[in-house]
Design a protein around this motif. Structure first.
Motif, mmCIF file in Angstrom:
data_model
loop_
_atom_site.group_PDB
_atom_site.id
_atom_site.type_symbol
_atom_site.label_atom_id
_atom_site.label_comp_id
_atom_site.label_asym_id
_atom_site.label_seq_id
_atom_site.Cartn_x
_atom_site.Cartn_y
_atom_site.Cartn_z
ATOM 1 N N ILE A 165 -5.896 17.027 34.134
ATOM 2 C CA ILE A 165 -6.735 17.639 33.111
ATOM 3 C C ILE A 165 -8.109 16.970 33.198
ATOM 4 O O ILE A 165 -8.228 15.760 33.035
ATOM 5 N N VAL A 166 -9.113 17.785 33.474
ATOM 6 C CA VAL A 166 -10.492 17.298 33.472
ATOM 7 C C VAL A 166 -11.076 17.649 32.110
ATOM 8 O O VAL A 166 -10.951 18.787 31.655
ATOM 9 N N VAL A 167 -11.673 16.679 31.450
ATOM 10 C CA VAL A 167 -12.316 16.921 30.158
ATOM 11 C C VAL A 167 -13.813 16.751 30.373
ATOM 12 O O VAL A 167 -14.287 15.662 30.699
ATOM 13 N N ALA A 168 -14.543 17.859 30.219
ATOM 14 C CA ALA A 168 -15.970 17.874 30.554
ATOM 15 C C ALA A 168 -16.796 18.277 29.339
ATOM 16 O O ALA A 168 -16.428 19.184 28.596
ATOM 17 N N PHE A 201 -9.340 13.107 33.515
ATOM 18 C CA PHE A 201 -10.565 12.683 34.186
ATOM 19 C C PHE A 201 -11.771 13.058 33.336
ATOM 20 O O PHE A 201 -11.945 14.227 32.996
ATOM 21 N N PRO A 202 -12.615 12.073 33.006
ATOM 22 C CA PRO A 202 -13.810 12.377 32.221
ATOM 23 C C PRO A 202 -14.965 12.880 33.085
ATOM 24 O O PRO A 202 -15.227 12.335 34.159
ATOM 25 N N ILE A 203 -15.626 13.922 32.598
ATOM 26 C CA ILE A 203 -16.865 14.415 33.211
ATOM 27 C C ILE A 203 -17.891 14.506 32.091
ATOM 28 O O ILE A 203 -17.582 15.041 31.018
ATOM 29 N N MET A 204 -19.067 13.996 32.337
ATOM 30 C CA MET A 204 -20.114 14.067 31.335
ATOM 31 C C MET A 204 -21.404 14.524 31.992
ATOM 32 O O MET A 204 -21.783 14.009 33.046
ATOM 33 N N THR A 205 -22.029 15.540 31.390
ATOM 34 C CA THR A 205 -23.386 15.901 31.784
ATOM 35 C C THR A 205 -24.307 15.179 30.811
ATOM 36 O O THR A 205 -24.002 15.085 29.613
ATOM 37 N N HIS A 206 -25.390 14.640 31.331
ATOM 38 C CA HIS A 206 -26.204 13.722 30.527
ATOM 39 C C HIS A 206 -27.652 13.746 30.991
ATOM 40 O O HIS A 206 -27.965 14.252 32.059
ATOM 41 N N GLU A 207 -28.499 13.139 30.201
ATOM 42 C CA GLU A 207 -29.908 12.983 30.581
ATOM 43 C C GLU A 207 -30.271 11.508 30.685
ATOM 44 O O GLU A 207 -31.400 11.121 30.407
ATOM 45 N N ALA A 251 -21.113 7.178 29.570
ATOM 46 C CA ALA A 251 -21.149 6.657 28.205
ATOM 47 C C ALA A 251 -19.730 6.342 27.722
ATOM 48 O O ALA A 251 -18.998 5.655 28.396
ATOM 49 N N GLY A 252 -19.334 6.881 26.569
ATOM 50 C CA GLY A 252 -18.029 6.579 25.987
ATOM 51 C C GLY A 252 -16.910 7.506 26.401
ATOM 52 O O GLY A 252 -15.820 7.457 25.819
ATOM 53 N N ALA A 253 -17.131 8.356 27.400
ATOM 54 C CA ALA A 253 -16.116 9.342 27.778
ATOM 55 C C ALA A 253 -14.783 8.719 28.207
ATOM 56 O O ALA A 253 -13.728 9.137 27.707
ATOM 57 N N PRO A 254 -14.749 7.717 29.103
ATOM 58 C CA PRO A 254 -13.452 7.152 29.497
ATOM 59 C C PRO A 254 -12.693 6.557 28.301
ATOM 60 O O PRO A 254 -11.495 6.788 28.150
ATOM 61 N N ALA A 255 -13.390 5.825 27.447
ATOM 62 C CA ALA A 255 -12.744 5.221 26.272
ATOM 63 C C ALA A 255 -12.221 6.298 25.331
ATOM 64 O O ALA A 255 -11.136 6.169 24.754
ATOM 65 N N ALA A 256 -12.979 7.381 25.169
ATOM 66 C CA ALA A 256 -12.550 8.476 24.296
ATOM 67 C C ALA A 256 -11.265 9.112 24.821
ATOM 68 O O ALA A 256 -10.357 9.418 24.040
ATOM 69 N N LEU A 257 -11.169 9.295 26.134
ATOM 70 C CA LEU A 257 -9.953 9.897 26.691
ATOM 71 C C LEU A 257 -8.763 8.954 26.529
ATOM 72 O O LEU A 257 -7.644 9.406 26.259
ATOM 73 N N LYS A 258 -8.991 7.646 26.665
ATOM 74 C CA LYS A 258 -7.901 6.684 26.437
ATOM 75 C C LYS A 258 -7.404 6.783 24.999
ATOM 76 O O LYS A 258 -6.217 6.678 24.733
ATOM 77 N N ALA A 299 -1.507 9.599 28.746
ATOM 78 C CA ALA A 299 -2.153 9.994 30.005
ATOM 79 C C ALA A 299 -2.676 8.769 30.749
ATOM 80 O O ALA A 299 -2.932 7.726 30.158
ATOM 81 N N THR A 300 -2.868 8.959 32.038
ATOM 82 C CA THR A 300 -3.560 7.982 32.869
ATOM 83 C C THR A 300 -4.984 8.489 33.047
ATOM 84 O O THR A 300 -5.179 9.630 33.479
ATOM 85 N N VAL A 301 -5.954 7.661 32.702
ATOM 86 C CA VAL A 301 -7.358 8.067 32.826
ATOM 87 C C VAL A 301 -7.850 7.709 34.222
ATOM 88 O O VAL A 301 -7.807 6.548 34.628
ATOM 89 N N GLY A 302 -8.279 8.732 34.953
ATOM 90 C CA GLY A 302 -8.749 8.545 36.323
ATOM 91 C C GLY A 302 -10.255 8.375 36.414
ATOM 92 O O GLY A 302 -10.954 8.284 35.396
ATOM 93 N N LYS A 303 -10.740 8.369 37.648
ATOM 94 C CA LYS A 303 -12.158 8.175 37.925
ATOM 95 C C LYS A 303 -12.979 9.340 37.371
ATOM 96 O O LYS A 303 -12.703 10.498 37.640
ATOM 97 N N GLY A 304 -13.989 8.996 36.611
ATOM 98 C CA GLY A 304 -14.845 10.014 36.017
ATOM 99 C C GLY A 304 -16.048 10.335 36.889
ATOM 100 O O GLY A 304 -16.265 9.734 37.942
ATOM 101 N N LEU A 305 -16.813 11.300 36.415
ATOM 102 C CA LEU A 305 -18.020 11.725 37.111
ATOM 103 C C LEU A 305 -19.103 12.032 36.086
ATOM 104 O O LEU A 305 -18.861 12.762 35.125
ATOM 105 N N ALA A 306 -20.271 11.459 36.294
ATOM 106 C CA ALA A 306 -21.434 11.738 35.444
ATOM 107 C C ALA A 306 -22.436 12.532 36.270
ATOM 108 O O ALA A 306 -22.760 12.157 37.392
#
Length: 171
Positions: free
Chosen positions: A88-91, A118-124, A129-136, A142-149
Motif C-alpha cells: 500500500i502506497v500512501v501518497a 510506503f510513504p510518498i510526499m509531494t512537497h516544496e 517530513a512526518g510521512a514515515p512516522a505517520a504511517l507507523k 504494517a511494515t513501513v518501507g522506503k519512501g519517496l519525496a
C-alpha cells in the motif's frame, strides 16, 4: 505482489517554487499515475465531501486548523478492504509536515496487518517530513518501507525517478 496507491491530491491553485500557480491535475495524482503505470497498481483517491477553498492561501489555513484539531474530514467514498493487496502506497502533499487529515480519515478505517506500506510526499522543500512516522502510527501491523519525496513543481517531470523507485520497492 499487488499494489494499491491511496492518495490525496490538490488541483487548482498550488504553490510552485515561491509562487501560486493553477494546475489542472494535482502533483500527487501525477505521481500516483506514474506508479500505476510502472507496476500495474490500483489507485484510490481520497476526496472530501467539503471541498477545500479554491484559494491556496485559504486552503493551507484550513489544513492548519484541521491539523490543530486532529480533524477527520468526511470522505465522499471510503475504501473498506485492502486484503487483496501486499503493498500500500500512501501518497499526499506535505501540509504542515504531514499528510492532509483526510488521508488519516481513510487510513483509520483499514486493517494493515501484514501489509507493506510506503510513504510518498509531494512537497516544496520539506521532503518526506512526518510521512514515515505517520504511517507507523496509523497503519498498525504494517511494515513501513522506503519512501519517496517528489518536489511538487517537478512532479510532471519525475516519471523516471518514480518508475525506478516503484520497480525497486513494489515488485
Amino acid at each position: 505482489m499487488k499494489t494499491l496507491v491511496i492518495y490525496y491530491s490538490r488541483k487548482g491553485e498550488n504553490y510552485f517554487n515561491g509562487s501560486i500557480k493553477s494546475i489542472a491535475k494535482g502533483n500527487t495524482e501525477i505521481v500516483a499515475e506514474f506508479i500505476r503505470d510502472a507496476v500495474g497498481a490500483d489507485l484510490f483517491e481520497v476526496d472530501t465531501v467539503k471541498e477545500y477553498d479554491k484559494s491556496y492561501m485559504v486552503c493551507i489555513e484550513e489544513a492548519k486548523k484541521e491539523l490543530r484539531e486532529n480533524a477527520r474530514p468526511e470522505l465522499k467514498a471510503n475504501l473498506n478492504d485492502i486484503s487483496e493487496y501486499d503493498n500500500i502506497v500512501v501518497a499526499g502533499p506535505c501540509w504542515w509536515g504531514t499528510y492532509p487529515m483526510a488521508v488519516f480519515a481513510q487510513l483509520e478505517k483499514l486493517d494493515f496487518t501484514g501489509k507493506n506500506v510506503f510513504p510518498i510526499m509531494t512537497h516544496e522543500g520539506s521532503g518526506l517530513a512526518g510521512a514515515p512516522a505517520a504511517l507507523k502510527k496509523y497503519c498498525n501491523g504494517a511494515t513501513v518501507g522506503k519512501g519517496l519525496a517528489i518536489h511538487g513543481a517537478d512532479a510532471a517531470f519525475s516519471k523516471s525517478t518514480v518508475e525506478r523507485w516503484a520497480k525497486e520497492n513494489l515488485l
